[in-house]
Design an enzyme around this catalytic site. Structure first.
Site, PDB file in Angstrom:
ATOM      1  N   ASP A  27       0.876  -1.165   0.000  1.00 26.16           N
ATOM      2  CA  ASP A  27       0.000   0.000   0.000  1.00 26.16           C
ATOM      3  C   ASP A  27       0.926   1.232   0.000  1.00 26.16           C
ATOM      4  O   ASP A  27       2.142   1.097   0.212  1.00 26.16           O
ATOM      5  CB  ASP A  27      -0.871  -0.062   1.272  1.00 26.16           C
ATOM      6  CG  ASP A  27      -1.637   1.204   1.516  1.00 26.16           C
ATOM      7  OD1 ASP A  27      -2.250   1.719   0.568  1.00 26.16           O
ATOM      8  OD2 ASP A  27      -1.626   1.691   2.669  1.00 26.16           O
ATOM      9  N   ASP A  29       0.034   5.216   1.051  1.00 31.20           N
ATOM     10  CA  ASP A  29      -0.123   6.147   2.181  1.00 31.20           C
ATOM     11  C   ASP A  29      -0.282   5.380   3.496  1.00 31.20           C
ATOM     12  O   ASP A  29      -1.104   4.480   3.604  1.00 31.20           O
ATOM     13  CB  ASP A  29      -1.352   7.027   1.959  1.00 31.20           C
ATOM     14  CG  ASP A  29      -1.209   7.914   0.743  1.00 31.20           C
ATOM     15  OD1 ASP A  29      -0.729   9.039   0.890  1.00 31.20           O
ATOM     16  OD2 ASP A  29      -1.552   7.455  -0.369  1.00 31.20           O
ATOM     17  N   ASP A 206      -2.065  -0.562   5.701  1.00 28.12           N
ATOM     18  CA  ASP A 206      -2.640  -0.046   6.950  1.00 28.12           C
ATOM     19  C   ASP A 206      -4.126   0.281   6.845  1.00 28.12           C
ATOM     20  O   ASP A 206      -4.754   0.623   7.844  1.00 28.12           O
ATOM     21  CB  ASP A 206      -1.907   1.237   7.376  1.00 28.12           C
ATOM     22  CG  ASP A 206      -2.265   2.404   6.480  1.00 28.12           C
ATOM     23  OD1 ASP A 206      -2.185   2.231   5.246  1.00 28.12           O
ATOM     24  OD2 ASP A 206      -2.660   3.463   7.003  1.00 28.12           O
TER      25      ASP A 206
HETATM   26 MG   LIG Z   1      -2.789   3.183   3.449  1.00 22.63          MG
END
Ligand SMILES: [Mg+2]
Length: 258
Positions: A27, A29, A206
């Site tokens: 991923d 960000d 996340d």
């Molecule tokens: Mg993320």
């Protein structure tokens, strides 16, 4: 549907593992870079740039970034690195040789949704409509008095287009997301093709949307890694923070060069 027993707490990732046969999915960000106050404020620092370049070489191209951002945004952020990139949660993607692909959208549905939500936001001052191409978000943070109206409208629109869209909810926002926006499908698509095929998948992320990818990775006997504190998640492993993601990956590249 997942049962409670599927969703556990995560254990820390072993400090070094056999990394050369991994297909690595990241991923962006909150995983590779810290989350900024505004998405446009994010850049890719030299440390991450070096790391991605090294990983791309050492993993023989089996590295992809899968983000909710648009593909064009990911290309701008990572240029000129020749990475495999997926935008809009996998609905758009670019091979490492630069070839671009995108899931097809039904223009009738997108025109209807765009027009209906533009009109809604004009009639309900403070609500914000965001057209993300493969997803339509309606924000009501600045106009909580319209939450009910937002819910009713988005539910009605979802009922009209449920064959192609799912209705999801975030903090003060409702989103109609095209079925093509699914990180699990994105991972599977890459695992079906070289150079990812026949490798052990690892996904590090996340976001709530990363939860779609974890079961796919687990089903392939891979490493699902959640970034952040231990939480109810489909991920098996955990890294604490962006800093820990970077140092963990750097450690793998050092062990591979020996
Ligand atoms: Mg993320």
């Amino acid at each position: 549907m997942n049962t409670e027993t599927d969703i556990g707490m995560q254990t820390p990732l072993p400090s070094v593992l056999a990394f050369s046969n991994i297909a690595l999915f990241l991923d962006f960000d909150g995983t590779l870079v810290s989350i900024a106050s505004h998405p446009d404020a994010v850049t890719l620092p030299p440390r991450q740039r070096r790391l991605l370049s090294t990983l791309q070489t050492r993993l023989k191209g089996a590295l992809a970034i899968i983000s909710g951002r648009r593909l064009a945004d990911m290309e701008r952020l990572t240029a000129p690195l020749p990475l495999t990139l997926m935008g809009c949660h996998g609905a758009q993607w670019r091979d490492s040789d630069g070839t671009r692909h995108a899931e097809r959208l039904e223009s009738e549905a997108t025109v209807h949704l765009g027009a209906a939500l533009t009109e809604f936001s004009q009639r309900h001052p403070g609500t914000v409509f965001e057209d993300k191409t493969y997803a339509f978000a309606l924000h009501y943070r600045q106009a909580p008095q319209y939450e009910r109206a937002c819910r009713d409208t988005m539910t009605r629109l979802w009922q009209a287009h449920r064959d192609a869209y799912q209705l999801t909810e975030g903090k003060c926002l409702l989103e109609l997301r095209h079925h093509a926006c699914h990180k699990g499908r994105a991972v599977q698509r890459l695992l079906d093709t070289p150079p990812f095929r026949l490798r052990t998948p690892m996904f590090i992320g996340d976001d709530r949307t990363d939860e779609d990818a974890f079961p796919v990775v687990n089903a392939h006997g891979g490493f699902s890694v959640r970034v952040g504190e231990a939480a109810q998640s489909q991920a098996t492993y955990r890294l604490d923070s962006v800093e820990e993601v970077l140092s963990w990956l750097e450690r793998q590249t050092r062990s591979m060069s020996r």
